[in-house]
Design a protein around this motif. Sequence first.
Motif, PDB file in Angstrom:
ATOM      1  N   LEU A 155      -0.449 -13.008 -40.426  1.00 18.33           N
ATOM      2  CA  LEU A 155      -0.256 -12.381 -39.126  1.00 18.33           C
ATOM      3  C   LEU A 155      -1.596 -11.917 -38.597  1.00 18.33           C
ATOM      4  O   LEU A 155      -2.353 -11.243 -39.300  1.00 18.33           O
ATOM      5  N   LEU A 156      -1.912 -12.288 -37.347  1.00 12.49           N
ATOM      6  CA  LEU A 156      -3.094 -11.786 -36.656  1.00 12.49           C
ATOM      7  C   LEU A 156      -2.675 -10.673 -35.701  1.00 12.49           C
ATOM      8  O   LEU A 156      -1.627 -10.766 -35.046  1.00 12.49           O
ATOM      9  N   THR A 157      -3.491  -9.634 -35.608  1.00 12.01           N
ATOM     10  CA  THR A 157      -3.212  -8.551 -34.662  1.00 12.01           C
ATOM     11  C   THR A 157      -4.508  -8.129 -33.975  1.00 12.01           C
ATOM     12  O   THR A 157      -5.604  -8.288 -34.520  1.00 12.01           O
ATOM     13  N   GLY A 158      -4.367  -7.576 -32.782  1.00 10.69           N
ATOM     14  CA  GLY A 158      -5.503  -7.015 -32.061  1.00 10.69           C
ATOM     15  C   GLY A 158      -4.986  -6.010 -31.057  1.00 10.69           C
ATOM     16  O   GLY A 158      -3.812  -6.030 -30.679  1.00 10.69           O
ATOM     17  N   GLY A 159      -5.872  -5.117 -30.605  1.00 12.50           N
ATOM     18  CA  GLY A 159      -5.408  -4.116 -29.652  1.00 12.50           C
ATOM     19  C   GLY A 159      -6.507  -3.188 -29.214  1.00 12.50           C
ATOM     20  O   GLY A 159      -7.688  -3.551 -29.157  1.00 12.50           O
ATOM     21  N   GLN A 160      -6.130  -1.949 -28.904  1.00 14.77           N
ATOM     22  CA  GLN A 160      -7.055  -1.000 -28.316  1.00 14.77           C
ATOM     23  C   GLN A 160      -8.040  -0.423 -29.327  1.00 14.77           C
ATOM     24  O   GLN A 160      -8.990   0.260 -28.937  1.00 14.77           O
ATOM     25  N   GLU A 161      -7.838  -0.731 -30.583  1.00 18.01           N
ATOM     26  CA  GLU A 161      -8.820  -0.356 -31.601  1.00 18.01           C
ATOM     27  C   GLU A 161     -10.032  -1.278 -31.560  1.00 18.01           C
ATOM     28  O   GLU A 161     -11.036  -1.012 -32.223  1.00 18.01           O
ATOM     29  N   LYS A 162      -9.905  -2.397 -30.807  1.00 19.98           N
ATOM     30  CA  LYS A 162     -10.982  -3.389 -30.632  1.00 19.98           C
ATOM     31  C   LYS A 162     -11.263  -4.177 -31.903  1.00 19.98           C
ATOM     32  O   LYS A 162     -12.310  -4.822 -32.024  1.00 19.98           O
ATOM     33  N   LYS A 163     -10.325  -4.143 -32.837  1.00 19.82           N
ATOM     34  CA  LYS A 163     -10.488  -4.851 -34.105  1.00 19.82           C
ATOM     35  C   LYS A 163      -9.418  -5.919 -34.260  1.00 19.82           C
ATOM     36  O   LYS A 163      -8.267  -5.719 -33.852  1.00 19.82           O
ATOM     37  N   VAL A 164      -9.805  -7.035 -34.870  1.00 17.87           N
ATOM     38  CA  VAL A 164      -8.873  -8.114 -35.181  1.00 17.87           C
ATOM     39  C   VAL A 164      -8.605  -8.074 -36.681  1.00 17.87           C
ATOM     40  O   VAL A 164      -9.540  -8.078 -37.493  1.00 17.87           O
ATOM     41  N   ARG A 165      -7.318  -8.019 -37.027  1.00 13.01           N
ATOM     42  CA  ARG A 165      -6.910  -7.984 -38.420  1.00 13.01           C
ATOM     43  C   ARG A 165      -6.091  -9.214 -38.768  1.00 13.01           C
ATOM     44  O   ARG A 165      -5.390  -9.756 -37.906  1.00 13.01           O
ATOM     45  N   MET A 166      -6.136  -9.609 -40.035  1.00 13.96           N
ATOM     46  CA  MET A 166      -5.257 -10.658 -40.546  1.00 13.96           C
ATOM     47  C   MET A 166      -4.539 -10.123 -41.785  1.00 13.96           C
ATOM     48  O   MET A 166      -5.171  -9.705 -42.755  1.00 13.96           O
ATOM     49  N   PHE A 167      -3.214 -10.125 -41.739  1.00  8.14           N
ATOM     50  CA  PHE A 167      -2.387  -9.664 -42.844  1.00  8.14           C
ATOM     51  C   PHE A 167      -1.806 -10.871 -43.577  1.00  8.14           C
ATOM     52  O   PHE A 167      -1.415 -11.862 -42.945  1.00  8.14           O
ATOM     53  N   ASP A 168      -1.741 -10.764 -44.896  1.00 10.79           N
ATOM     54  CA  ASP A 168      -1.126 -11.796 -45.730  1.00 10.79           C
ATOM     55  C   ASP A 168       0.347 -11.410 -45.923  1.00 10.79           C
ATOM     56  O   ASP A 168       0.655 -10.429 -46.602  1.00 10.79           O
ATOM     57  N   LEU A 169       1.248 -12.172 -45.326  1.00 14.28           N
ATOM     58  CA  LEU A 169       2.672 -11.829 -45.389  1.00 14.28           C
ATOM     59  C   LEU A 169       3.269 -12.077 -46.768  1.00 14.28           C
ATOM     60  O   LEU A 169       4.369 -11.618 -47.042  1.00 14.28           O
ATOM     61  N   ARG A 170       2.546 -12.795 -47.614  1.00  7.32           N
ATOM     62  CA  ARG A 170       3.012 -12.970 -49.004  1.00  7.32           C
ATOM     63  C   ARG A 170       2.668 -11.744 -49.837  1.00  7.32           C
ATOM     64  O   ARG A 170       3.273 -11.510 -50.886  1.00  7.32           O
ATOM     65  N   GLY A 180     -21.519 -10.049 -37.909  1.00  6.34           N
ATOM     66  CA  GLY A 180     -22.649  -9.385 -38.533  1.00  6.34           C
ATOM     67  C   GLY A 180     -22.306  -7.993 -39.008  1.00  6.34           C
ATOM     68  O   GLY A 180     -21.337  -7.760 -39.714  1.00  6.34           O
ATOM     69  N   GLY A 181     -23.101  -7.015 -38.564  1.00  8.69           N
ATOM     70  CA  GLY A 181     -22.859  -5.632 -38.964  1.00  8.69           C
ATOM     71  C   GLY A 181     -22.052  -4.852 -37.955  1.00  8.69           C
ATOM     72  O   GLY A 181     -22.020  -3.613 -38.016  1.00  8.69           O
ATOM     73  N   ALA A 182     -21.381  -5.543 -37.049  1.00  9.41           N
ATOM     74  CA  ALA A 182     -20.585  -4.856 -36.024  1.00  9.41           C
ATOM     75  C   ALA A 182     -19.426  -4.109 -36.664  1.00  9.41           C
ATOM     76  O   ALA A 182     -18.913  -4.481 -37.724  1.00  9.41           O
ATOM     77  N   THR A 183     -19.006  -3.048 -35.987  1.00  6.18           N
ATOM     78  CA  THR A 183     -17.872  -2.255 -36.475  1.00  6.18           C
ATOM     79  C   THR A 183     -16.581  -2.586 -35.727  1.00  6.18           C
ATOM     80  O   THR A 183     -15.524  -2.076 -36.069  1.00  6.18           O
ATOM     81  N   VAL A 184     -16.677  -3.433 -34.700  1.00  7.11           N
ATOM     82  CA  VAL A 184     -15.500  -3.861 -33.950  1.00  7.11           C
ATOM     83  C   VAL A 184     -15.588  -5.366 -33.728  1.00  7.11           C
ATOM     84  O   VAL A 184     -16.659  -5.973 -33.838  1.00  7.11           O
ATOM     85  N   SER A 185     -14.443  -5.968 -33.397  1.00  8.28           N
ATOM     86  CA  SER A 185     -14.395  -7.410 -33.150  1.00  8.28           C
ATOM     87  C   SER A 185     -14.762  -7.746 -31.714  1.00  8.28           C
ATOM     88  O   SER A 185     -15.336  -8.795 -31.431  1.00  8.28           O
ATOM     89  N   HIS A 186     -14.387  -6.867 -30.783  1.00  5.64           N
ATOM     90  CA  HIS A 186     -14.706  -7.003 -29.368  1.00  5.64           C
ATOM     91  C   HIS A 186     -15.217  -5.666 -28.857  1.00  5.64           C
ATOM     92  O   HIS A 186     -14.930  -4.613 -29.440  1.00  5.64           O
ATOM     93  N   GLU A 187     -15.924  -5.712 -27.739  1.00  7.80           N
ATOM     94  CA  GLU A 187     -16.422  -4.480 -27.123  1.00  7.80           C
ATOM     95  C   GLU A 187     -15.396  -3.858 -26.176  1.00  7.80           C
ATOM     96  O   GLU A 187     -15.675  -2.841 -25.550  1.00  7.80           O
ATOM     97  N   GLY A 188     -14.251  -4.477 -26.057  1.00  6.48           N
ATOM     98  CA  GLY A 188     -13.160  -3.942 -25.251  1.00  6.48           C
ATOM     99  C   GLY A 188     -11.842  -4.195 -25.961  1.00  6.48           C
ATOM    100  O   GLY A 188     -11.795  -4.833 -27.029  1.00  6.48           O
ATOM    101  N   THR A 189     -10.763  -3.698 -25.379  1.00  8.91           N
ATOM    102  CA  THR A 189      -9.436  -3.912 -25.954  1.00  8.91           C
ATOM    103  C   THR A 189      -9.183  -5.396 -26.192  1.00  8.91           C
ATOM    104  O   THR A 189      -9.483  -6.235 -25.340  1.00  8.91           O
TER     105      THR A 189
END
Length: 390
Positions: free
Chosen positions: A117-132, A144-153
Motif C-alpha cells: 500500500l502506498l500513502t501520501g498526504g499533508q505530512e508531505k511523506k510517501v510511505r509504503m506498507f507491506d500488507l503481508r 538524498g538527505g531530505a526529510t520529506v518526499s515533497h515540499e507540499g501536500t
Amino acid sequence: MASHPKSVPLVAPGHTRPVTHLSFSPLQDDGTYVLISSCKDGNPMLREWTGDWIGTFFGHKGAVWSSKLSPDTSRAASGSADFTAKIWDTYSGEVLHSFPHNHIVRSVAISPSSMHLLTGGQEKKVRMFDLRRPDAEPDFFMEGGATVSHEGTVKSVVWVGEHTGVTAGEDGVIKWWDLRTRQLTTSLTFPNPITSMELSPQTNRLVVTSGKTVSFIPALPNGNQTHSLTLPYAPSSASIHPILQDRFVAGSTTDEWVRIHSLDGTERDVLKGHHGPVHCVEFSPDGEMFASGSGTSLSFLSLRMAQLTNAFRLRTLDLRRGWHNPTVADDSRENIRPLAGPSDQRQLSNYSVVSEQMHHDNVQPRRPSSFFLVEFRYFTFFPFTVPVPP
C-alpha cells in the motif's frame, strides 16, 4: 436530420457531505466492475456499475479523501483526515488493517499484486506498507538527505506496474520512484500546484491537472511526448476515455458543470445538474459511462453517472452480475420497499440487513448480506434509457 439524444444522468444519492474522490475497479473477468466513492462524511461507499449501492465502510473518524480498490475488488484502501489509512474486506465490510500517520492522508493506492500500500498526504511523506506484514514499519521515499518526499501536500499516489510508484504534490512536482531501491528515478515540474493525478491503465498515461492545464503523460518516462492543453477554467479532475482515447471529461470547483473535451481542447458537451462544485470525475474501465462527484455541505450529495454510448442503453443488472435490486426497511422497519429498480419487492426475514436476492438459481452473491446495513435507507436508484438514434 436526427440528432443524438442528450446524455441522461443517473443520480445515486447516499453521502451526506461532498464527494472527494471516485475510483472504478478494473474490468473483471465476468465483464463487471464496481465503483468506490470517498466523502467528507467519513464513510466510503461501494457501488455497482449501475450506481446501485452495495455497502458502506464504517470505521473512519474523519473525512475520507481517497479510496481505491485492489485489481480483483476483494480489498479496498482508504485514506482519511483521522490520520489513518485502512484496508477493508469488500465482502464483509470489515477493517483488516489500520495504519497510523502523523497527519491527514490524502491519497492511497494498492499495488497490482495487492501486497503493498502506498500513502501520501499533508505530512508531505510517501510511505509504503507491506500488507503481508502489517505490523512492520513502513518504507519512506525521500531524496538524498531530505526529510520529506515533497515540499507540499502529496495529492496523489499511483502504482505503475509492481515496481514503480508515482507521486504528485502541491509543490507542482511529479516524481517516479523505484520501489525496489526506494530511490527517485526522475521527476517532472509544473508551474502550478497539482490538483489531481490519476492513472489511465488502458492508455498507459497519467492524467494530471494543474492550474488551467490538463496533461497526458506517459505512465513511465520513455521519451514519448507529453500532451498538454490549457482550458478556459481550472479543472479539479480529468479522465481520458479508455477506449476511444480522443476525448476526456473534466470537472471544476469553480462551477457545477461537467464538460467533455476533445484532446485539442474543443468543448464537445456540457452536462449540468450538480448542485455544488465538481471535485472528481472518472471514466469506467469500458468507457461506457463516467462518474462525477460533487455536493456541498448544505445539500444532499450525489454522484452523477452519464451514459456515453448506445451499447449501454438496454443493459440490465441481470446481464452484469445476476443480482436482484436490494430491498430495505423503512424507519419503522416494518415496510419493505426496493432500493432500486421497478420490479419485485422482496420480503426480508431480518429488517436490520439488506437482502440481496438472486434472479437465477445457483448464483452466489459476491458479497454477503451482513455487509449491507440499513444505515442508508433512503438511497434511490433512477433507471434510465436513451433512445437509439436512427
